[in-house]
Design a protein around this motif. Structure first.
Motif, mmCIF file in Angstrom:
data_model
loop_
_atom_site.group_PDB
_atom_site.id
_atom_site.type_symbol
_atom_site.label_atom_id
_atom_site.label_comp_id
_atom_site.label_asym_id
_atom_site.label_seq_id
_atom_site.Cartn_x
_atom_site.Cartn_y
_atom_site.Cartn_z
ATOM 1 N N ILE A 62 33.350 61.933 57.986
ATOM 2 C CA ILE A 62 32.719 60.875 58.779
ATOM 3 C C ILE A 62 33.502 59.577 58.630
ATOM 4 N N LEU A 63 33.846 59.265 57.400
ATOM 5 C CA LEU A 63 34.591 58.021 57.149
ATOM 6 C C LEU A 63 35.929 58.044 57.878
ATOM 7 N N GLU A 64 36.555 59.196 57.840
ATOM 8 C CA GLU A 64 37.853 59.318 58.503
ATOM 9 C C GLU A 64 37.688 59.161 60.016
ATOM 10 N N PHE A 65 36.646 59.781 60.505
ATOM 11 C CA PHE A 65 36.378 59.685 61.941
ATOM 12 C C PHE A 65 36.107 58.240 62.340
ATOM 13 N N LEU A 66 35.314 57.572 61.535
ATOM 14 C CA LEU A 66 34.985 56.174 61.817
ATOM 15 C C LEU A 66 36.245 55.312 61.759
ATOM 16 N N ALA A 67 37.065 55.626 60.798
ATOM 17 C CA ALA A 67 38.280 54.821 60.632
ATOM 18 C C ALA A 67 39.199 54.964 61.835
ATOM 19 N N LYS A 68 39.211 56.163 62.396
ATOM 20 C CA LYS A 68 40.115 56.397 63.525
ATOM 21 C C LYS A 68 39.525 55.935 64.849
ATOM 22 N N ALA A 69 38.218 55.894 64.891
ATOM 23 C CA ALA A 69 37.562 55.454 66.128
ATOM 24 C C ALA A 69 37.816 53.963 66.335
ATOM 25 N N GLU A 70 38.163 53.627 67.544
ATOM 26 C CA GLU A 70 38.470 52.213 67.814
ATOM 27 C C GLU A 70 37.222 51.421 68.163
ATOM 28 N N ALA A 71 36.158 52.132 68.428
ATOM 29 C CA ALA A 71 34.917 51.445 68.783
ATOM 30 C C ALA A 71 33.763 52.113 68.050
ATOM 31 N N PRO A 72 32.650 51.426 67.957
ATOM 32 C CA PRO A 72 31.471 52.017 67.320
ATOM 33 C C PRO A 72 31.113 53.345 67.971
ATOM 34 N N VAL A 73 30.741 54.313 67.155
ATOM 35 C CA VAL A 73 30.423 55.637 67.672
ATOM 36 C C VAL A 73 28.988 56.010 67.338
ATOM 37 N N ARG A 74 28.512 57.013 68.059
ATOM 38 C CA ARG A 74 27.160 57.509 67.811
ATOM 39 C C ARG A 74 27.229 58.726 66.889
ATOM 40 N N ALA A 75 26.091 59.027 66.309
ATOM 41 C CA ALA A 75 26.024 60.169 65.401
ATOM 42 C C ALA A 75 26.457 61.445 66.122
ATOM 43 N N GLY A 76 26.043 61.553 67.360
ATOM 44 C CA GLY A 76 26.399 62.730 68.138
ATOM 45 C C GLY A 76 27.898 62.839 68.337
ATOM 46 N N ASP A 77 28.523 61.695 68.562
ATOM 47 C CA ASP A 77 29.974 61.684 68.728
ATOM 48 C C ASP A 77 30.653 62.178 67.456
ATOM 49 N N VAL A 78 30.137 61.699 66.345
ATOM 50 C CA VAL A 78 30.713 62.100 65.066
ATOM 51 C C VAL A 78 30.543 63.600 64.867
ATOM 52 N N ALA A 79 29.360 64.078 65.209
ATOM 53 C CA ALA A 79 29.083 65.507 65.058
ATOM 54 C C ALA A 79 30.089 66.326 65.855
ATOM 55 N N LEU A 80 30.280 65.918 67.100
ATOM 56 C CA LEU A 80 31.239 66.629 67.942
ATOM 57 C C LEU A 80 32.648 66.465 67.399
ATOM 58 N N GLY A 81 32.941 65.244 66.979
ATOM 59 C CA GLY A 81 34.272 64.960 66.471
ATOM 60 C C GLY A 81 34.613 65.770 65.235
ATOM 61 N N LEU A 82 33.586 66.095 64.480
ATOM 62 C CA LEU A 82 33.810 66.871 63.262
ATOM 63 C C LEU A 82 33.666 68.370 63.519
ATOM 64 N N GLY A 83 33.500 68.693 64.786
ATOM 65 C CA GLY A 83 33.414 70.102 65.129
ATOM 66 C C GLY A 83 32.078 70.733 64.797
ATOM 67 N N ARG A 84 31.064 69.903 64.700
ATOM 68 C CA ARG A 84 29.741 70.431 64.418
ATOM 69 C C ARG A 84 28.966 70.583 65.711
ATOM 70 N N GLU A 85 27.888 71.333 65.611
ATOM 71 C CA GLU A 85 27.039 71.483 66.789
ATOM 72 C C GLU A 85 26.346 70.158 67.066
ATOM 73 N N SER A 86 26.082 69.923 68.333
ATOM 74 C CA SER A 86 25.402 68.672 68.675
ATOM 75 C C SER A 86 23.901 68.889 68.774
ATOM 76 N N THR A 87 23.405 69.799 67.932
ATOM 77 C CA THR A 87 21.958 70.036 67.919
ATOM 78 C C THR A 87 21.269 68.871 67.209
ATOM 79 N N PRO A 88 20.012 68.634 67.538
ATOM 80 C CA PRO A 88 19.286 67.522 66.925
ATOM 81 C C PRO A 88 19.360 67.566 65.405
ATOM 82 N N GLY A 89 19.223 68.733 64.859
ATOM 83 C CA GLY A 89 19.263 68.858 63.410
ATOM 84 C C GLY A 89 20.594 68.445 62.836
ATOM 85 N N SER A 90 21.638 68.920 63.487
ATOM 86 C CA SER A 90 22.977 68.602 63.009
ATOM 87 C C SER A 90 23.269 67.118 63.146
ATOM 88 N N VAL A 91 22.910 66.584 64.299
ATOM 89 C CA VAL A 91 23.135 65.150 64.533
ATOM 90 C C VAL A 91 22.319 64.327 63.555
#
Length: 208
Positions: A150-179
DNA sequence: CCTAAAGGCAAACGCCTGCG
DNA sequence: CGCAGGCGTTTGCCTTTAGG
């Protein structure tokens, strides 16, 4: 009759109205276009971050990420309805105690009159042990390094991101539980001052 | 072996927004 | 304007894992 006059008058006023609206719409169009440009730019950044993370992630994870990437980019709009569906099964009226306006009544619910399903009871009833038996089905896999990811993803993101974005970015499912898990992790990071919340549902790497 | 930390998950609640 | 539904936030408990 004055109807012709009235009609002409009405048309004229409509024209004036539309004309006055034109500049605003044009400006709005410009704003949206620049916004689109920003999003497009960010999309590129996210993609590159994703590919970097994929190289770090274990094989299955990377495969998942690759699978997720295509549809996510192709039809972002389709994501919303998909996540909305499960909600229907739990109507608000059923979830919320009637007249429970007082905030955080959940805490009080531990004590009150007839808390039908105290947490402990729920837990035991559900029995996660039972839910994750030692059979062929692998128990809930933990993902060590989630925080780092997550930290790495945030560091690389140029703008504020949503939890769902992070989930997708980390290759996780975008299910409510996962998010929700991502969100919880993000909150922990925020608490630890390792990340910042810039707005409702928006997170970014901690500055400095 | 015990304990702390990290992560997952579910539930309750509040806020926001779209719709009638 | 009120209502209903969706989404985000908070909280608590549980499981797993690593370190002492």
């Amino acid at each position: 009759m004055a109807t012709t006059f009235d009609t002409q008058d009405s048309v004229a006023s409509t024209i004036a109205l539309l004309k006055s609206e034109l500049p605003r719409l044009e400006q709005q169009q410009g704003t949206l276009e620049s916004e689109l440009a920003t999003v497009t730019e960010r999309l590129g950044a996210v993609r590159s971050a994703l590919s970097s993370l994929q190289s770090l992630a274990p094989a299955p994870l990377a495969q998942q990420a690759a699978a997720v990437e295509a549809p996510a980019v192709e039809a972002p709009a389709a994501e919303a309805p998909a996540t909305k569906a499960p909600k229907k099964s739990a109507p608000k009226a059923a979830r919320r105690a009637p007249g429970a306006k007082a905030g955080r009544s959940r805490k009080a619910a531990a004590a009150p009159v007839a808390a039908e399903t105290p947490r402990a009871t729920r837990r035991t009833a559900k029995s996660r042990k039972d839910a994750a038996p030692a059979t062929t089905e692998a128990p809930k896999k933990r993902t060590p390094g989630l925080t780092d990811g997550i930290l790495e993803f945030l560091a690389k993101a140029e703008a504020p991101v949503r939890a769902g974005d992070v989930a997708l970015g980390l290759g996780r499912e975008s299910t409510p539980g996962s998010v929700n898990a991502i969100r919880t992790a993000l909150e922990r990071l925020v608490k630890a001052s390792r990340a910042e919340r810039t707005g409702r549902g928006l997170y970014q790497a901690a500055q400095g």
